[in-house]
Design an enzyme around this catalytic site. Structure first.
Site, short mmCIF file in Angstrom:
data_model
loop_
_atom_site.label_atom_id
_atom_site.label_comp_id
_atom_site.label_asym_id
_atom_site.label_seq_id
_atom_site.Cartn_x
_atom_site.Cartn_y
_atom_site.Cartn_z
N SER A 109 0.85 -1.18 0.00
CA SER A 109 0.00 0.00 0.00
C SER A 109 0.89 1.24 0.00
CB SER A 109 -0.96 -0.04 1.19
OG SER A 109 -1.96 0.95 1.08
N ASP A 122 -8.38 -5.30 -6.62
CA ASP A 122 -7.98 -4.08 -5.92
C ASP A 122 -8.24 -2.87 -6.82
OD1 ASP A 122 -6.80 -2.06 -4.46
OD2 ASP A 122 -4.82 -2.98 -4.36
N HIS A 148 -8.29 -4.26 -1.87
CA HIS A 148 -6.96 -3.82 -1.48
C HIS A 148 -6.43 -4.60 -0.27
CE1 HIS A 148 -3.56 -1.16 -1.25
NE2 HIS A 148 -3.89 -0.72 -0.06
#
Length: 415
Positions: A155, A329, A362
């Site tokens: 991330s 995602d 995600h």
């Protein structure tokens, strides 16, 4: 407080180091930057791996030293990946994870004390991803660690890892960027802006001055910001599977978010209950000002800033890179990772873009270690030639029958 240089072979748990005066990219400086870190394994001189945490994570990547006050994503947040016999094997590597400046788990940030003994609040200097990278480099210098075997991040931690390839390209042999991108797209920028406004419009935020026993925290605003974040981290498929349109009853609503009068007639749905629970737990462990600071740093990051292109920014990096993306995602898409892969390829850098089929959104990089672990493990060992590492470029040119995918070894994640 610093506890001194780490000798080779010494096993380390949680410590806080004072790095002295630190000047941020904004030009502002503080006299004493403290950084909290956690390290695992034994340093042998060439086996150091830096793991960069995600937005609201912490240095407690595998849990050692985590106290009862550290919970949720902040505690042992990647313990299925980092540890003895895991993909990032602490029997083999010396693993260091640093709580980034601006956060609230021991490193200097808005909630930490300024020189006058009071919390900095919004007088703390703005922070950037490059400030995080520089602070990590300073800590490693303090520990006597030079060149790194690898930098790994997921991330916004993946953005942090990318920044290592720009700021210190000669210090990194291997780079792993998981569920990240060269920059946020406008949709994510907009959602982050709304999340920040949820905090700053909470009356208890009080211009960022809410510290002290007599001042209520802006829990409502911070909770709403977290709810927006959770919706960004999940996919439509995962939400449908997890919640559907099921009701959690009509009497379960809490007091944090007052309901409209008509709410008594309609069901309180499971998805609402989940979001309210996550908001409550998050508000107990995180600082609202830190959320403002860290989302600003993430929004500001642009790999090509100061360069003509992403590939130009990465031109000095001569190591190997692994990019991992997930099909479900929409926060950091496979297309964005493929664009990054092309930037490495333009520089003739050894790179693999490993795409994982997943409908977890995600959050997949945190909740599907059985899919993330094998390519990560093999890449750290053998680079892009690792058997479990696949690449989109090779996949598009090979007949299906010639592709060689390694099986998942569950033993990598045994506790």
């Amino acid at each position: 407080m610093s506890r001194g240089r780490v000798a080779p072979g010494r096993k380390v748990e949680s410590e806080v180091v004072d790095l002295g005066e630190f000047r941020f990219e904004s030009g502002e400086a503080i006299p004493n930057l403290q950084v909290a870190y956690e390290a695992y394994g034994e340093f042998t001189g060439d086996n150091a791996v830096v793991v960069c945490h995600a937005l609201t994570g912490s240095q407690h990547v595998a849990g050692h030293g985590s106290g009862a006050s550290v919970s949720g994503q902040a505690r042992a947040w990647w313990s299925d990946i980092v540890g003895p016999g895991k993909a990032i094997d602490t029997n083999e590597y010396y693993v260091v994870c640093v709580n980034v400046p601006g956060s609230c788990y021991g490193s200097s940030g808005p909630a930490s004390d300024s020189p006058d003994g009071e919390p900095w609040g919004v007088d703390f200097p703005p922070v950037t991803v490059t400030d995080w990278t520089r602070a990590q480099r300073l800590l490693l210098d303090h520990l006597g660690i030079g060149r790194l075997h690898a930098v790994v991040g997921g991330s916004v931690g993946g953005m942090n890892a990318l920044d290592w390839a720009v700021q210190y390209p000669d210090d990194v042999d291997r780079l792993v960027v998981v569920a990240a991108a060269a920059r946020l797209d406008p949709q994510c920028l907009g959602l982050d802006a709304v999340a920040r406004r949820a905090i700053t419009t909470d009356p208890n935020w009080n211009g960022g001055d809410y510290y002290g026993d007599d001042s209520p925290d802006p829990e409502g605003g911070l909770g709403l910001a977290r709810q927006i974040g959770h919706l960004m981290y999940l996919s439509k498929d995962s939400m449908d599977r997890k919640f559907g349109r099921r009701s959690a009853g009509r009497g379960g609503r809490g007091d944090t978010y007052p309901a409209d009068p008509a709410a008594a007639f309609f069901p309180y749905r499971e998805v609402e209950s989940y979001l309210d629970y996550q908001a409550e737990k998050f508000s107990e462990r995180f600082d609202a000002n830190s959320y403002l600071y860290l989302t600003r740093a993430m929004d500001d990051f642009d790999l090509s800033e100061g360069y003509e292109s992403d590939s130009a920014a990465l031109a000095a990096f001569e190591g190997e890179a692994l990019l991992v993306s997930f099909t479900g995602d929409w926060h950091f898409t496979t297309e964005q990772s493929e664009s990054l892969a092309e930037s490495f390829r333009r520089n003739d850098a050894p790179v693999a873009h490993h795409v994982i089929e997943s409908d977890h959104g995600h959050d997949a990089f945190l909740v599907e270690p059985e899919k993330v672990g094998p390519p990560l493990d093999d890449f750290l060992t053998a680079g892009v030639a690792g058997r479990a590492v696949t690449d989109t470029l090779a996949d598009s040119s090979e007949p299906e029958s010639e592709k060689d995918f390694a099986p998942v070894h569950s033993s990598l994640f045994s506790r």
